[in-house]
Design a protein around this motif. Sequence first.
Motif, PDB file in Angstrom:
ATOM      1  N   GLN A 104       0.970  54.129  44.765  1.00 10.02           N
ATOM      2  CA  GLN A 104       0.405  53.705  46.310  1.00 10.02           C
ATOM      3  C   GLN A 104      -0.401  53.578  47.022  1.00 10.02           C
ATOM      4  OE1 GLN A 104       2.762  56.018  48.975  1.00 10.02           O
ATOM      5  NE2 GLN A 104       5.133  55.257  48.362  1.00 10.02           N
ATOM      6  N   LYS A 105      -1.921  54.432  46.045  1.00  6.39           N
ATOM      7  CA  LYS A 105      -3.136  54.978  46.913  1.00  6.39           C
ATOM      8  C   LYS A 105      -3.613  53.162  45.853  1.00  6.39           C
ATOM      9  CE  LYS A 105      -7.308  57.091  45.554  1.00  6.39           C
ATOM     10  NZ  LYS A 105      -7.610  56.296  44.003  1.00  6.39           N
ATOM     11  N   ASN A 106      -3.446  52.485  44.971  1.00  4.04           N
ATOM     12  CA  ASN A 106      -3.388  51.606  44.211  1.00  4.04           C
ATOM     13  C   ASN A 106      -2.531  50.484  44.160  1.00  4.04           C
ATOM     14  OD1 ASN A 106      -6.265  52.324  41.967  1.00  4.04           O
ATOM     15  ND2 ASN A 106      -4.281  54.112  41.833  1.00  4.04           N
ATOM     16  N   GLY A 107      -2.095  50.639  45.456  1.00 12.73           N
ATOM     17  CA  GLY A 107      -1.127  49.180  45.729  1.00 12.73           C
ATOM     18  C   GLY A 107      -0.038  48.656  45.194  1.00 12.73           C
ATOM     19  N   ILE A 108       0.202  49.809  44.435  1.00 14.49           N
ATOM     20  CA  ILE A 108       2.042  50.050  43.516  1.00 14.49           C
ATOM     21  C   ILE A 108       3.227  50.330  44.058  1.00 14.49           C
ATOM     22  CG2 ILE A 108       2.776  49.456  41.476  1.00 14.49           C
ATOM     23  CD1 ILE A 108      -0.894  50.252  40.317  1.00 14.49           C
ATOM     24  N   LEU A 109       3.969  49.919  44.756  1.00 12.94           N
ATOM     25  CA  LEU A 109       5.126  50.543  45.034  1.00 12.94           C
ATOM     26  C   LEU A 109       5.264  51.089  44.363  1.00 12.94           C
ATOM     27  CD1 LEU A 109       6.930  50.754  47.676  1.00 12.94           C
ATOM     28  CD2 LEU A 109       8.141  49.019  46.742  1.00 12.94           C
ATOM     29  N   PRO A 110       5.963  52.541  43.840  1.00 12.08           N
ATOM     30  CA  PRO A 110       6.871  53.124  42.969  1.00 12.08           C
ATOM     31  C   PRO A 110       8.154  53.111  43.105  1.00 12.08           C
ATOM     32  CG  PRO A 110       6.205  54.765  44.768  1.00 12.08           C
ATOM     33  CD  PRO A 110       5.113  53.390  45.158  1.00 12.08           C
ATOM     34  N   ASP A 111       8.551  53.264  42.243  1.00 10.69           N
ATOM     35  CA  ASP A 111      10.708  52.814  41.721  1.00 10.69           C
ATOM     36  C   ASP A 111      11.066  54.115  42.658  1.00 10.69           C
ATOM     37  OD1 ASP A 111      13.178  51.758  40.272  1.00 10.69           O
ATOM     38  OD2 ASP A 111      13.031  53.984  39.686  1.00 10.69           O
ATOM     39  N   LYS A 112      12.194  53.886  42.890  1.00 13.79           N
ATOM     40  CA  LYS A 112      12.850  54.515  44.478  1.00 13.79           C
ATOM     41  C   LYS A 112      12.891  55.922  43.375  1.00 13.79           C
ATOM     42  CE  LYS A 112      13.947  53.131  48.021  1.00 13.79           C
ATOM     43  NZ  LYS A 112      15.126  53.924  49.840  1.00 13.79           N
ATOM     44  N   ASP A 113      12.966  57.325  43.941  1.00 13.22           N
ATOM     45  CA  ASP A 113      13.248  58.269  43.245  1.00 13.22           C
ATOM     46  C   ASP A 113      13.753  59.363  44.244  1.00 13.22           C
ATOM     47  OD1 ASP A 113      13.667  60.247  41.815  1.00 13.22           O
ATOM     48  OD2 ASP A 113      10.873  60.834  41.232  1.00 13.22           O
ATOM     49  N   VAL A 114      14.886  58.801  44.928  1.00 11.56           N
ATOM     50  CA  VAL A 114      15.876  59.586  45.866  1.00 11.56           C
ATOM     51  C   VAL A 114      17.179  59.247  45.237  1.00 11.56           C
ATOM     52  CG1 VAL A 114      16.629  59.585  47.762  1.00 11.56           C
ATOM     53  CG2 VAL A 114      14.553  58.246  47.450  1.00 11.56           C
ATOM     54  N   ILE A 115      17.620  60.612  45.232  1.00  9.98           N
ATOM     55  CA  ILE A 115      19.399  60.832  44.689  1.00  9.98           C
ATOM     56  C   ILE A 115      19.946  60.502  46.002  1.00  9.98           C
ATOM     57  CG2 ILE A 115      19.410  63.062  46.562  1.00  9.98           C
ATOM     58  CD1 ILE A 115      20.591  64.450  43.099  1.00  9.98           C
ATOM     59  N   THR A 116      19.728  60.076  46.859  1.00  7.42           N
ATOM     60  CA  THR A 116      21.423  59.626  47.514  1.00  7.42           C
ATOM     61  C   THR A 116      20.931  57.836  46.330  1.00  7.42           C
ATOM     62  OG1 THR A 116      19.220  59.031  49.088  1.00  7.42           O
ATOM     63  CG2 THR A 116      20.857  60.597  49.551  1.00  7.42           C
ATOM     64  N   ASP A 117      20.295  57.258  46.831  1.00 15.32           N
ATOM     65  CA  ASP A 117      19.957  56.320  45.837  1.00 15.32           C
ATOM     66  C   ASP A 117      20.591  56.450  44.558  1.00 15.32           C
ATOM     67  OD1 ASP A 117      18.449  55.114  48.368  1.00 15.32           O
ATOM     68  OD2 ASP A 117      17.228  54.596  47.541  1.00 15.32           O
ATOM     69  N   PHE A 118      20.762  56.749  43.680  1.00 14.53           N
ATOM     70  CA  PHE A 118      20.850  57.947  42.609  1.00 14.53           C
ATOM     71  C   PHE A 118      22.757  57.653  42.900  1.00 14.53           C
ATOM     72  CE2 PHE A 118      22.892  61.270  39.900  1.00 14.53           C
ATOM     73  CZ  PHE A 118      22.980  60.028  38.781  1.00 14.53           C
ATOM     74  N   LEU A 119      23.309  58.924  44.029  1.00 14.73           N
ATOM     75  CA  LEU A 119      24.449  58.420  43.867  1.00 14.73           C
ATOM     76  C   LEU A 119      25.458  57.166  44.538  1.00 14.73           C
ATOM     77  CD1 LEU A 119      24.588  62.342  46.100  1.00 14.73           C
ATOM     78  CD2 LEU A 119      24.859  61.758  43.113  1.00 14.73           C
ATOM     79  N   SER A 120      24.247  56.644  45.743  1.00 20.81           N
ATOM     80  CA  SER A 120      25.561  55.390  45.869  1.00 20.81           C
ATOM     81  C   SER A 120      25.593  54.227  44.655  1.00 20.81           C
ATOM     82  CB  SER A 120      24.636  54.981  46.993  1.00 20.81           C
ATOM     83  OG  SER A 120      23.825  55.459  48.039  1.00 20.81           O
ATOM     84  N   ALA A 121      24.480  54.160  44.041  1.00 24.51           N
ATOM     85  CA  ALA A 121      24.182  53.306  43.003  1.00 24.51           C
ATOM     86  C   ALA A 121      25.524  54.206  42.267  1.00 24.51           C
ATOM     87  CB  ALA A 121      23.176  53.258  41.582  1.00 24.51           C
ATOM     88  N   ARG A 122      25.331  54.848  41.864  1.00 22.96           N
ATOM     89  CA  ARG A 122      26.319  55.426  40.448  1.00 22.96           C
ATOM     90  C   ARG A 122      27.886  55.750  41.506  1.00 22.96           C
ATOM     91  NH1 ARG A 122      26.874  61.624  38.388  1.00 22.96           N
ATOM     92  NH2 ARG A 122      28.369  62.181  40.230  1.00 22.96           N
ATOM     93  N   ALA A 123      28.309  55.247  42.602  1.00 21.27           N
ATOM     94  CA  ALA A 123      29.166  55.676  43.300  1.00 21.27           C
ATOM     95  C   ALA A 123      29.637  53.895  43.544  1.00 21.27           C
ATOM     96  CB  ALA A 123      28.942  56.272  44.816  1.00 21.27           C
ATOM     97  N   VAL A 124      28.687  53.014  43.366  1.00 16.80           N
ATOM     98  CA  VAL A 124      29.186  51.367  43.008  1.00 16.80           C
ATOM     99  C   VAL A 124      29.730  51.084  41.969  1.00 16.80           C
ATOM    100  CG1 VAL A 124      27.948  49.116  43.358  1.00 16.80           C
ATOM    101  CG2 VAL A 124      27.732  50.817  44.963  1.00 16.80           C
ATOM    102  N   THR A 125      28.618  51.582  40.724  1.00 19.03           N
ATOM    103  CA  THR A 125      29.209  51.175  39.380  1.00 19.03           C
ATOM    104  C   THR A 125      30.429  52.025  39.423  1.00 19.03           C
ATOM    105  OG1 THR A 125      27.863  52.907  38.491  1.00 19.03           O
ATOM    106  CG2 THR A 125      26.962  50.593  39.188  1.00 19.03           C
ATOM    107  N   SER A 126      31.188  53.026  39.262  1.00 17.76           N
ATOM    108  CA  SER A 126      32.151  54.204  39.434  1.00 17.76           C
ATOM    109  C   SER A 126      33.716  52.742  39.361  1.00 17.76           C
ATOM    110  CB  SER A 126      32.009  54.997  39.748  1.00 17.76           C
ATOM    111  OG  SER A 126      31.207  56.009  39.196  1.00 17.76           O
TER     112      SER A 126
END
Length: 165
Positions: free
Chosen positions: A143-165
């Motif tokens: 972020q300091k270098n203007g690059i948006l990091p990948d989402k690293d949030v367990i709620t996003d993981f759980l939501s993505a997993r629920a959609v693909t299950s």
Amino acid sequence: MSASRAVRTLTAYNAWANDGLFTLLETTDEAQRIPEAPILLAILNHAHAVCQIFRAHMTGERHDYHSANPEQPLPLDELSASARAIDEWYCDYAHSLSEAELTQRIDFRFTSGEKASMTREEMILHVVNHGTYHRGNIGVILQKNGILPDKDVITDFLSARAVTS
């Protein structure tokens, strides 16, 4: 949620978050050219060494680490492949453990030589939390270098997993 289910979820989350970070680093040329790129690589190598060390503790195997900071860090492409492989190992290992095996206490020594004792569950939780901490370090640098990091949030993981299950 049982301990075994929680450990399986956390190891899968850790693998998902690591994959997102490595994919970003491998596909974003700017990330490899920032002044702190060597620091990013050192952080990733450190986190990977800790994964390797704790795998050895849990399986009773020897490891060759004398420090959690490898003297010969792997380049990004090799590190990425090795990290993905150990993440897969942790996921498989978490699925193989019974509740009794998760709570089994294992005596070992830290790389400093200090004696320690942890359960498999505690070791896995340490590895996952350690990885999250260091992905956060890397995210700040990106972020300091203007690059948006990948989402690293367990709620996003759980939501993505629920959609693909």
